[in-house]
Design a protein around this motif. Structure first.
Motif: not given
Length: 233
Positions: A170-173, A178-179, A220-221, A227-229
């Motif tokens: 949920a944090r990644l999305v 990304v938004k 950062v949420v 980290d995300g990709w």
């Protein structure tokens, strides 16, 4: 509606309401009294602790800008696209465990579904269904979707899934980077963001799209910093 394919999936709406949703061409169909329903004494599925599953969390871009009609259309469209992804995996709708997040869906994949197949097959099928929807819906009802994929151990107690992998997805999305990337690209309809464990599988060369197809984003949420990709479809 006659002659149109329909798939029956039971989607949890909020915390207390449950009911069948039939996905066809985007119209809602009433389920007849003859539709098979769980026996009253069947109860919720058996509890599971530390079940290792792939989880997918989706969120519709700019969902809060829609009026009531737009919200209804959005929810039907997302449900239909997720069902299209499940069908591509060969997962029957009645075993797909889906929770409604209001502006998106949370999916806990069946145990037999491999992470590689979620990335190569499910995500691609969802994106294809989204593109087809947007082609016929026009700008007013266009749906752009973000989807986060993570993997880990989750619990199901009393029919409800919980666990840190669901929170992490949920944090990644919700990653602002990304938004922004999806909002700035007029051609893409889906932004896929993956966690570090998922990216490790990508880096090993198991997936159709390799590491060169992803970009890094710092997430950062709320209380999460990780980290995300991501990549656009």
């Amino acid at each position: 509606m006659q002659g149109l394919p329909q798939r029956d999936v039971r989607v949890k709406i909020g915390r207390d309401a449950h009911g069948p949703v039939v996905a066809g061409d985007g119209n809602v169909t009433h389920v007849s009294a003859s539709t098979p329903m769980p026996a009253p004494d069947q109860g919720p599925p058996a509890d599971l602790l530390a079940a290792h599953r792939v989880v997918v969390t989706t969120d519709v871009q700019r969902s809060s800008s829609r009026n009531n009609a737009g919200q209804r259309h959005m929810r039907r469209a997302v449900e239909g696209c997720v069902l299209a992804g499940a069908a591509a995996l060969g997962v029957a709708a009645d075993v797909l465990e889906v929770s409604d997040r209001g502006d998106g869906l949370q999916v806990v994949m069946p145990e037999a579904v491999r992470l590689v197949d979620v990335l190569d097959t499910f995500v691609e099928a969802v994106a294809k269904a989204l593109r087809e929807h947007n082609l016929v819906s026009g700008d007013a009802y266009r749906v752009d979707l973000r989807a986060a994929v993570h993997v880990g151990h989750v619990d199901r107690v009393g029919g409800e899934w919980s666990g840190t992998p669901l929170v992490h997805a949920a944090r990644l999305v919700d990653a602002p980077g990304v938004k922004d990337a999806l909002g700035e690209d007029g051609d893409a309809c889906l932004a896929l963001v993956v966690s570090a464990p998922v990216k490790q599988v990508v880096d090993e060369g198991y997936c159709r799209v390799g590491p060169a197809g992803y970009r890094h984003v710092g997430v950062v949420v709320k209380e999460t910093s990780c980290d995300g990709w991501w990549r656009l479809l």
